[in-house]
Every structure is written in structure tokens, then in C-alpha cells.
Write a protein that holds these residues in place. Structure first.
Motif, short mmCIF file in Angstrom:
data_model
loop_
_atom_site.label_atom_id
_atom_site.label_comp_id
_atom_site.label_asym_id
_atom_site.label_seq_id
_atom_site.Cartn_x
_atom_site.Cartn_y
_atom_site.Cartn_z
N HIS A 1 40.13 25.99 37.33
CA HIS A 1 40.43 27.37 36.94
C HIS A 1 39.32 28.28 37.45
O HIS A 1 38.14 28.00 37.23
CB HIS A 1 40.54 27.51 35.42
CG HIS A 1 41.64 26.71 34.81
ND1 HIS A 1 41.53 25.34 34.62
CD2 HIS A 1 42.88 27.07 34.35
CE1 HIS A 1 42.65 24.90 34.05
NE2 HIS A 1 43.47 25.92 33.88
N ILE A 2 39.71 29.35 38.12
CA ILE A 2 38.76 30.35 38.60
C ILE A 2 39.09 31.66 37.91
O ILE A 2 40.17 32.22 38.08
CB ILE A 2 38.85 30.50 40.14
CG1 ILE A 2 38.51 29.17 40.81
CG2 ILE A 2 37.91 31.60 40.62
CD1 ILE A 2 38.72 29.16 42.31
N ILE A 3 38.15 32.11 37.08
CA ILE A 3 38.35 33.32 36.27
C ILE A 3 37.58 34.46 36.93
O ILE A 3 36.36 34.42 37.04
CB ILE A 3 37.88 33.11 34.83
CG1 ILE A 3 38.58 31.89 34.21
CG2 ILE A 3 38.13 34.36 33.98
CD1 ILE A 3 38.02 31.47 32.86
N ILE A 4 38.31 35.49 37.38
CA ILE A 4 37.69 36.61 38.09
C ILE A 4 37.94 37.89 37.30
O ILE A 4 39.09 38.27 37.06
CB ILE A 4 38.25 36.74 39.51
CG1 ILE A 4 37.89 35.49 40.33
CG2 ILE A 4 37.73 38.00 40.18
CD1 ILE A 4 38.41 35.49 41.75
N PHE B 1 44.07 30.61 39.35
CA PHE B 1 43.32 31.86 39.29
C PHE B 1 43.72 32.63 38.03
O PHE B 1 44.90 32.78 37.75
CB PHE B 1 43.60 32.74 40.51
CG PHE B 1 43.09 32.17 41.80
CD1 PHE B 1 41.81 32.47 42.24
CD2 PHE B 1 43.89 31.35 42.57
CE1 PHE B 1 41.33 31.95 43.43
CE2 PHE B 1 43.43 30.83 43.77
CZ PHE B 1 42.15 31.13 44.20
N ILE B 2 42.72 33.09 37.30
CA ILE B 2 42.96 33.97 36.15
C ILE B 2 42.23 35.27 36.45
O ILE B 2 41.00 35.32 36.42
CB ILE B 2 42.44 33.36 34.84
CG1 ILE B 2 43.02 31.97 34.62
CG2 ILE B 2 42.79 34.28 33.66
CD1 ILE B 2 42.37 31.21 33.46
N PHE B 3 42.99 36.32 36.76
CA PHE B 3 42.39 37.63 37.00
C PHE B 3 42.47 38.46 35.73
O PHE B 3 43.44 38.39 34.98
CB PHE B 3 43.12 38.36 38.14
CG PHE B 3 42.68 37.93 39.50
CD1 PHE B 3 41.62 38.56 40.14
CD2 PHE B 3 43.32 36.88 40.15
CE1 PHE B 3 41.21 38.16 41.40
CE2 PHE B 3 42.92 36.47 41.41
CZ PHE B 3 41.85 37.11 42.04
N THR B 4 41.43 39.22 35.50
CA THR B 4 41.42 40.14 34.37
C THR B 4 40.62 41.37 34.75
O THR B 4 39.85 41.34 35.71
CB THR B 4 40.84 39.45 33.11
OG1 THR B 4 40.98 40.30 31.98
CG2 THR B 4 39.38 39.10 33.29
N VAL B 5 40.84 42.46 34.06
CA VAL B 5 40.13 43.71 34.32
C VAL B 5 39.20 43.98 33.15
O VAL B 5 39.60 43.93 31.98
CB VAL B 5 41.11 44.89 34.52
CG1 VAL B 5 40.37 46.22 34.59
CG2 VAL B 5 41.92 44.67 35.80
N SER B 6 37.94 44.25 33.46
CA SER B 6 36.94 44.44 32.42
C SER B 6 37.26 45.66 31.56
O SER B 6 37.55 46.74 32.09
CB SER B 6 35.56 44.62 33.05
OG SER B 6 34.62 45.00 32.07
#
Length: 322
Positions: A120-123, A181-186
Motif C-alpha cells: 500500500h502506498i499512501i500519498i 495506491f491510497i490518495f488523500t488530500v490534506s
């Protein structure tokens, strides 16, 4: 009585457990989640180059890691009695030119190794605003307090962010075809850019992530976690912000972490409770270190650690500090 609007979150098909290998990259909010994962002893690597705010910075360092493009003397510069790299956060800066180059290349090596085995790659993307060095014409990850006259400020378009995300996923796929991939916005607000400018930036990031998910046919290997939306909608109150009224406070971080666990952590909550019990025990400060009560406490703690390590030998607890 329902006192908030609850965001419906969907569980993925390939959640995180204690066998997962994680890589976290991005803004300071990724460090908040990373600290939680570290506390509960999940396996992974967090921001080896320090905090990275925008997608181009993350992309460049993934590219250098995948292609093994080592840092050399021309990649660092001297300013304010320190050597810096425009590609990394100031936490990598050093008074020694030789040491910063060694540290940067070690970060490249550890990143490359983790990319190859990451499940898992968390960006976490923080902003779509970038600064371009007028001398090199390169977008920088960090300005390192170099005079602003040396940079031009630009807002990445939705398409530019989406193209960067696609390049990131393609680079990783070249060495690891199974990573999730887990993308999230701060949810951290970049108000130095301006109130409207911050909203434009977040909108570009959110639109780009969803555009990529929709057009690149990456589902279910590319997912979105609603960190930003949880802060803006479920926690719509300034009591969930730190004193600067910009960063989420500890209560907000705990809440968003709890929602992350609901969605992404699979069948590990029982062991997480045991790990948390040990971690809290390690933070215990006795009245008398040599007393019988504390010695009994240490014996009980050691038994709990032995039980955990029997199932998960990779977990390391420093009982000597208890």
C-alpha cells in the motif's frame, strides 16, 4: 438526534493488516496518519525525504528512486550556513555537504526498496501551488527560505496534477505491479496562499485524483480516502483545529484516524488494542523504579510483549525505557 453529516465510506477489497508493507509520502497530514501507524507497529516507511507538499515533488523523488538517479554535488546548495536540496524538505538539510548527499542517497535507496515491496502506498497531497526556480526553471519541493525573488509561483491545473499522478503510478508499476495506491488530500489549510487560492488548490487536487481514478481504469488499485472531506464536513467546527486555526488538532486527527481504521484496517483491531496497551505501558513513569510494584509491572509488560512478538516477530518494543 444526528448532530453531524456522516460521510459514507466504502471498504476496499485489499485492506491493510500487519503483513502489509506501507509507504507514506506527502504533506504533514501524512505524518499524522504515519505516526498512528507507527504507534500500532505497522510495517512501513514514512516520508524518507521529509514533508512533500505537491505532486511534482513526490513524482520527482519516486522517479529518482526507481531509476536510481543518485544525488551529486550539483544537486545541493549552500544557504544560511546549511546545505540544502531543492528536491527535499529542510529536515534533510545539513551543515556538511558530504553528509547531506549521503543522507539523500540513503533515502533514495530506502525508498526504492520499499517501493518494490510495498503493498500500500499512501500519498497525501497538500497543495497544487508550486514554486519554480527562475535560474534552473525547475519546480522545487521546498524553497528553504531562499529569497522569493528567485521563484515564480504557479497553480498546477487539474490536468497537470492528473498527469503527475499517472506518471507516479506508472513509475511504481514498473517495479511493483501489485501495489495499492491510497490518495488523500490534506485537510491542512494553506492560508498563506490566500483563502480563495487555498480552495482552488484543494479543488484541483481532488478533481485530478478522481479524474485519474475514472479515466485510467486503475480501480480497485487506486483509491481515495476522504481526509479533507471528513475535516470540512463531519468536523465542521473550529474546536477541531489547533491554535493556529489551520492544522487539525489532536481530537480531529484521532477522529480521522478512527475513520481510516474503519475503512482500511482489516481484522487487526484486537492486536492493535494489545499493541496500544503495551505502548501505553512503556510510557508509564513509576514512583519507584526499584520497587516491587514496578518490577511486577515490568514482568507483566514483558509477558505481553512476548505474546505479541510470538505472532509478529518484526515488532520491536524498547522495554528498557519503561
Amino acid at each position: 438526534m444526528n448532530l453531524l453529516t456522516k460521510i459514507p465510506l466504502s471498504k476496499p477489497k485489499n485492506p491493510i493488516d500487519y503483513s502489509s508493507q506501507l509507504l507514506l509520502l506527502g504533506s504533514c497530514f501524512s505524518e499524522n496518519i504515519g505516526a498512528k501507524l507507527e504507534h500500532y507497529k505497522f510495517q512501513g516507511l514514512q516520508n524518507p525525504f521529509g514533508i512533500l507538499f505537491h505532486p511534482l515533488a513526490i513524482e520527482k523523488l519516486i522517479q529518482k528512486s526507481v531509476n536510481q538517479e543518485l544525488f551529486i554535488e550539483e544537486d545541493v546548495f549552500y544557504e544560511n550556513e546549511q546545505w540544502h536540496s531543492f528536491d527535499a524538505h529542510s529536515c534533510m538539510s545539513n551543515p556538511s555537504k558530504e553528509k547531506i548527499i549521503i543522507d539523500l542517497n540513503e533515502a533514495l535507496s530506502s525508498t526504492a526498496a520499499q517501493l518494490k515491496k510495498a503493498s500500500h502506498i499512501i500519498i497525501t497531497l497538500g497543495t497544487a501551488w508550486v514554486y519554480r526556480n527562475t535560474l534552473s526553471n525547475e519546480v522545487v519541493a521546498n524553497c528553504h527560505k531562499v529569497p522569493q525573488s528567485n521563484f515564480t509561483k504557479e497553480l498546477l491545473s487539474v490536468d497537470e496534477v492528473a498527469e503527475s499522478i499517472k506518471r507516479i503510478t506508472t513509475l511504481v508499476e514498473s517495479i511493483n505491479s501489485s501495489a495499492q495506491f491510497i490518495f488523500t488530500v490534506s485537510p491542512v489549510r494553506h492560508l498563506k496562499d490566500g483563502f480563495v487560492e487555498n480552495q482552488r488548490s484543494k479543488a484541483h487536487l481532488i478533481a485530478a485524483i478522481h479524474q485519474t481514478i475514472a479515466t485510467e481504469n486503475l480501480l480497485p488499485r487506486l483509491s481515495y480516502f476522504e481526509s479533507y472531506e471528513l475535516m470540512m464536513d463531519e468536523l465542521r467546527d473550529y474546536r477541531f483545529y489547533a491554535k493556529d486555526m489551520i492544522h487539525p488538532n489532536e481530537v480531529a486527527i484521532d477522529y480521522i484516524w478512527g475513520r481510516f481504521v474503519e475503512v482500511w484496517i482489516d481484522d487487526s483491531t484486537a492486536m492493535m488494542r494489545k499493541v496500544d496497551e503495551v505502548q501505553r505501558g512503556l510510557q508509564h513513569r513509576p514512583f519507584n523504579r526499584e520497587g516491587d510494584l514496578h518490577q511486577k509491572f515490568l514482568k507483566s509488560l514483558a509477558q505481553k510483549i512476548a505474546y505479541i512478538k510470538k505472532e509478529y516477530p518484526f515488532m520491536d518494543f524498547n522495554i528498557s525505557k519503561a
